[in-house]
Design a protein around this motif. Structure first.
Motif, mmCIF file in Angstrom:
data_model
loop_
_atom_site.group_PDB
_atom_site.id
_atom_site.type_symbol
_atom_site.label_atom_id
_atom_site.label_comp_id
_atom_site.label_asym_id
_atom_site.label_seq_id
_atom_site.Cartn_x
_atom_site.Cartn_y
_atom_site.Cartn_z
ATOM 1 N N THR A 66 0.839 -1.201 0.000
ATOM 2 C CA THR A 66 0.000 0.000 0.000
ATOM 3 C C THR A 66 0.872 1.249 0.000
ATOM 4 O O THR A 66 0.670 2.166 -0.800
ATOM 5 C CB THR A 66 -0.912 0.007 1.250
ATOM 6 O OG1 THR A 66 -1.611 -1.238 1.304
ATOM 7 C CG2 THR A 66 -1.921 1.145 1.202
ATOM 8 N N ALA A 114 1.743 3.330 -3.592
ATOM 9 C CA ALA A 114 1.229 4.700 -3.585
ATOM 10 C C ALA A 114 2.354 5.693 -3.800
ATOM 11 O O ALA A 114 2.213 6.659 -4.555
ATOM 12 C CB ALA A 114 0.515 4.979 -2.263
ATOM 13 N N THR A 150 -3.735 6.768 -8.091
ATOM 14 C CA THR A 150 -3.705 5.334 -7.811
ATOM 15 C C THR A 150 -4.999 4.862 -7.180
ATOM 16 O O THR A 150 -5.544 5.528 -6.297
ATOM 17 C CB THR A 150 -2.593 5.005 -6.787
ATOM 18 O OG1 THR A 150 -1.523 5.897 -6.959
ATOM 19 C CG2 THR A 150 -2.125 3.578 -6.948
ATOM 20 N N LEU A 184 -5.941 1.584 -5.048
ATOM 21 C CA LEU A 184 -5.284 0.443 -4.414
ATOM 22 C C LEU A 184 -6.324 -0.532 -3.907
ATOM 23 O O LEU A 184 -7.200 -0.180 -3.123
ATOM 24 C CB LEU A 184 -4.444 0.937 -3.236
ATOM 25 C CG LEU A 184 -3.269 1.849 -3.594
ATOM 26 C CD1 LEU A 184 -2.791 2.601 -2.355
ATOM 27 C CD2 LEU A 184 -2.131 1.035 -4.186
ATOM 28 N N ARG A 185 -6.212 -1.764 -4.349
ATOM 29 C CA ARG A 185 -7.119 -2.785 -3.859
ATOM 30 C C ARG A 185 -6.274 -3.930 -3.287
ATOM 31 O O ARG A 185 -5.726 -4.742 -4.039
ATOM 32 C CB ARG A 185 -7.995 -3.273 -5.026
ATOM 33 C CG ARG A 185 -8.667 -4.606 -4.790
ATOM 34 C CD ARG A 185 -9.614 -4.542 -3.565
ATOM 35 N NE ARG A 185 -9.956 -5.884 -3.187
ATOM 36 C CZ ARG A 185 -11.184 -6.303 -2.946
ATOM 37 N NH1 ARG A 185 -12.203 -5.469 -3.024
ATOM 38 N NH2 ARG A 185 -11.406 -7.540 -2.599
ATOM 39 N N GLY A 186 -6.122 -3.913 -1.969
ATOM 40 C CA GLY A 186 -5.322 -4.943 -1.315
ATOM 41 C C GLY A 186 -6.166 -6.122 -0.881
ATOM 42 O O GLY A 186 -7.394 -6.076 -0.963
ATOM 43 N N ASN A 244 -4.507 -1.534 5.835
ATOM 44 C CA ASN A 244 -4.467 -0.681 4.650
ATOM 45 C C ASN A 244 -5.185 0.648 4.878
ATOM 46 O O ASN A 244 -4.724 1.693 4.427
ATOM 47 C CB ASN A 244 -5.083 -1.406 3.447
ATOM 48 C CG ASN A 244 -4.189 -2.538 2.952
ATOM 49 O OD1 ASN A 244 -2.988 -2.547 3.259
ATOM 50 N ND2 ASN A 244 -4.753 -3.471 2.218
ATOM 51 N N LYS A 245 -6.307 0.571 5.575
ATOM 52 C CA LYS A 245 -7.021 1.828 5.841
ATOM 53 C C LYS A 245 -6.201 2.741 6.750
ATOM 54 O O LYS A 245 -6.200 3.960 6.578
ATOM 55 C CB LYS A 245 -8.390 1.531 6.480
ATOM 56 C CG LYS A 245 -9.428 1.055 5.467
ATOM 57 C CD LYS A 245 -10.806 0.919 6.126
ATOM 58 C CE LYS A 245 -11.854 0.438 5.139
ATOM 59 N NZ LYS A 245 -13.128 0.098 5.805
ATOM 60 N N ALA A 265 -3.638 4.258 4.696
ATOM 61 C CA ALA A 265 -4.288 5.229 3.812
ATOM 62 C C ALA A 265 -4.539 6.550 4.532
ATOM 63 O O ALA A 265 -4.450 7.627 3.934
ATOM 64 C CB ALA A 265 -5.596 4.659 3.273
ATOM 65 N N GLN A 293 -6.467 6.395 -3.663
ATOM 66 C CA GLN A 293 -7.689 5.877 -3.044
ATOM 67 C C GLN A 293 -7.521 4.401 -2.722
ATOM 68 O O GLN A 293 -7.114 3.620 -3.578
ATOM 69 C CB GLN A 293 -8.879 6.051 -3.999
ATOM 70 C CG GLN A 293 -9.243 7.512 -4.250
ATOM 71 C CD GLN A 293 -10.351 7.648 -5.283
ATOM 72 O OE1 GLN A 293 -11.523 7.620 -4.956
ATOM 73 N NE2 GLN A 293 -9.965 7.756 -6.545
ATOM 74 N N VAL A 294 -7.833 4.041 -1.481
ATOM 75 C CA VAL A 294 -7.851 2.638 -1.097
ATOM 76 C C VAL A 294 -9.307 2.168 -1.200
ATOM 77 O O VAL A 294 -10.196 2.796 -0.627
ATOM 78 C CB VAL A 294 -7.316 2.460 0.342
ATOM 79 C CG1 VAL A 294 -7.608 1.056 0.859
ATOM 80 C CG2 VAL A 294 -5.814 2.730 0.391
ATOM 81 N N GLU A 347 -12.580 0.661 -0.375
ATOM 82 C CA GLU A 347 -13.019 0.471 1.009
ATOM 83 C C GLU A 347 -13.828 -0.806 1.226
ATOM 84 O O GLU A 347 -14.087 -1.184 2.352
ATOM 85 C CB GLU A 347 -13.836 1.681 1.465
ATOM 86 C CG GLU A 347 -13.072 2.979 1.332
ATOM 87 C CD GLU A 347 -12.953 3.722 2.641
ATOM 88 O OE1 GLU A 347 -13.858 3.598 3.467
ATOM 89 O OE2 GLU A 347 -11.924 4.404 2.848
#
Lengths: 421, 421
Positions: free
Chosen positions: B134, B138, B148, B150-152, B160-161, B164, B182-183, B185
């Protein structure tokens, strides 16, 4: 051929291309140039034969009711055969991009590292009934060390096969495998579908032709595609433009040729100078019989002008028609361009240093220009020697795609027994 | 969220990313670096908070029965938080690739033409449950001017949050839109499917993780993918190799680390020296407890060796196992490599100039080496400063992908009112 046979045939074409591509990737420049020069000579020497075969295509084209423009592009004449041959000789004269090593530098670990230019491998070209593409595309791919699978429009099949015979003889005289360039022998449309699925044997697909063809190919391909869809190009005349340059660039961008992708389709004019420059522009365009379609602010100044709609900002006319919009300033121009441009080519006319720098940086198109006609966006004008097309995508090649765009890079590492700590 | 809501949510994420990307593309190096340095400081300052959030992920990971290796990669410790922060500071220290103009040359027409490096636009990163990705991804995308998404992995959602949040604060302090990074959610898998369909708002997808993830992403994506699937790397010991270098390179390529993609998986040995060198190699590998699997000719010399099957040539062990094949000569080695290699990294050990040159030219892999360990194939070792992955594809980026691989080029044309004749 039925579909199963077509699939089998195309898979075989793919395997042969892959196998030939490894020989071609290792071929010396002199070998490739010999093949190219023999092909160029043969196209001219066999001109009568090419025209005889082409006549068969033209005849069935007339019978099928093809329109005059299509028949014109299909026709082989002494003049365009000479142009094809000359184009191939020019490609032979270009430097060989393959094997070029750059940026060799030592790293703290002691290894020396750089990049070597290498062919992509196998390129599939899908195009309409323009026999000259057969020769041009084969020559560019050959020089860049790529094996080619050529699938031209069915209306040109006899012409393409005749050109392919010249190519085959050229390859043979240079001791290169005939499978370096293969013309798909069936006109069945299923062959295109199969070609777009040959992920293991084809590295890239390049469609050449109208928007419909390119959209179909892009939608169906399982293989990466190098393409451009539209050429909606803009010229923005800034309020600090030199008036003479502005009129000259705006006129040339539209009228030097109408049917090309780098022709301007929408002219943007900064509001503070609209009143003084638009009448002069209108007069210049009138002398070329260009139809003008304007926004409301344009029509306040040029009352005779047709009203432009949202559709006009999205249209590639390829004709003596021009959309005109008056915008508040450069920021509004950039917003318009980044909204409606096809990311092909956009130009600003200005004497202001800061605006020129900002326009270059902020307009997100494959060619951005200051005080120059959009018509310059072209492989020859840019010094690439030739081009296989103009890419408006961002990945891999962008803008005019010449020999370099048909290659990739690999890293080269030289050591003396170096190991990683 | 139900599927319709997920689609709507992801489309909104895409639109926000596209809109932020134009601001980020125009951002100055100092602005981007400020954001990066703030993020690095915050990650360290908020270390306890990160570990608290991470503990939630670890707890549910244990409850779900994740294996030890996965839990290990998921865990945030003071040490790996410091490593993340240090990585981001290194990226801040790299030169800004965006806006760099090269090759400005005058053409016969009088225009001056060159290339400007530009961001790709919006990059979607899909990765497994490694929170450090992450921060790394980024940072690389931010520095290269790309927005970006981001999908973890869902197992790392709390971690990750939390990361973020640090990123958001960094963007805010640098006056950059929060939507630059953006992660995603939601942990719903449908979000990945939707992300791979956002053709209009995402320019490239980069999957990071195991082969399964990368294959799924590549198969489903409507957007170009930068990826590597396998690292089946080879060392070929030529009969004219220096024996000491050969043993050193072959040992380091296998044993310096087992689980990395640039680790050698198959060793090729030229027949004329096999009898003398294989016993010494076997002894060296034995001291590292590497299991050897050999072809028949290898087993004639090393009778204790397990028999290798066709499957071994195709396997990335990522473990202390090595396949060995005795080949007649370099030609046979190149055929083996071009057949079984994953086109990642292959190395020859030889003192012969002509063979070294031929190996570099004819082996079709993203890194080709002479007398150096395959373990050098890495963005840091190559001087790229950092890498987001290693591409084994040929289009766009090939080999380690650093900041440059996350950018594209556009043509810049400067004139003084030039028009095309």
């Amino acid at each position: 051929m039925n579909n199963a046979n077509i699939a089998e045939y195309m898979q075989q074409v793919g395997r042969h291309a892959r196998s030939a591509s490894t020989v071609l990737a290792a071929a010396e420049a002199a070998t490739k140039n010999k093949a190219l020069l023999v092909i160029a000579d043969l196209l001219e020497a066999k001109g009568d034969y090419l025209k005889t075969e082409n006549a068969k295509d033209l005849e069935s084209g007339v019978a099928k009711g093809l329109d005059a423009a299509l028949l014109d592009r299909l026709a082989l004449t002494d003049a365009n055969i000479a142009t094809m041959a000359e184009g191939i000789r020019q490609i032979a004269a270009l430097a060989d991009p393959v094997g070029e090593i750059s940026d060799m530098a030592y790293r703290p670990s002691g290894i020396q590292i750089g990049k070597m230019r290498v062919p992509l491998g196998v390129i599939g070209i899908i195009y309409e009934s323009r026999p000259n593409v057969t020769a041009d595309a084969a020559a560019l791919c050959l020089k860049s060390g790529n094996a080619t699978i050529l699938r031209g429009g069915s209306e040109a099949i006899h012409s393409n096969k005749a050109i392919a015979e010249c190519i085959q003889q050229g390859l043979q005289e240079a001791n290169l495998p005939g499978e370096c360039v293969q013309v798909v022998e069936t006109t069945d449309r299923e062959a295109v579908g199969e070609l777009l699925r040959l992920k293991d044997s084809v590295d890239v697909i390049i469609p050449r032709g109208g928007k419909g063809l390119i959209e179909r190919v892009s939608a169906d391909s399982l293989i990466p595609v190098i393409k451009h869809l539209d050429g909606i190009c803009h010229v923005f005349i800034d309020e600090q433009a030199d008036e003479e340059k502005a009129i000259s660039v705006a006129l040339n961008s539209k009228t030097q040729r109408y049917g090309t992708c780098n022709t301007m389709e929408t002219l943007l004019v900064a509001a503070p100078i609209a009143e003084s420059i638009l009448p002069k522009l209108a007069e210049a365009y009138a002398s070329h019989e260009v139809e003008l379609r304007g926004c409301d602010r344009t029509r306040d100044i040029l009352p005779g002008c047709v009203a432009a709609t949202e559709e006009d900002w999205n249209t590639e006319y390829l004709a003596p028609i021009l959309a005109i919009r008056v915008v508040d300033d450069m920021d509004a121009a950039i917003v318009h361009i980044n909204t409606y441009s096809s990311q092909h080519t956009d130009s600003i006319v200005t004497e202001n240093y800061t605006k020129a720098r900002r326009f270059l940086r902020e307009v997100d198109s494959s060619s951005v220009m200051v005080n120059a006609s959009t018509r310059f966006a072209d492989g020859f004008e840019y010094g690439l020697g030739a081009e296989i097309g103009i890419s408006t995508d961002k990945l891999h090649a962008r803008g005019p795609v010449g020999l370099e765009g048909l290659t990739s890079l690999k890293y080269v590492v030289l050591g003396d027994g170096h190991i990683r700590q």
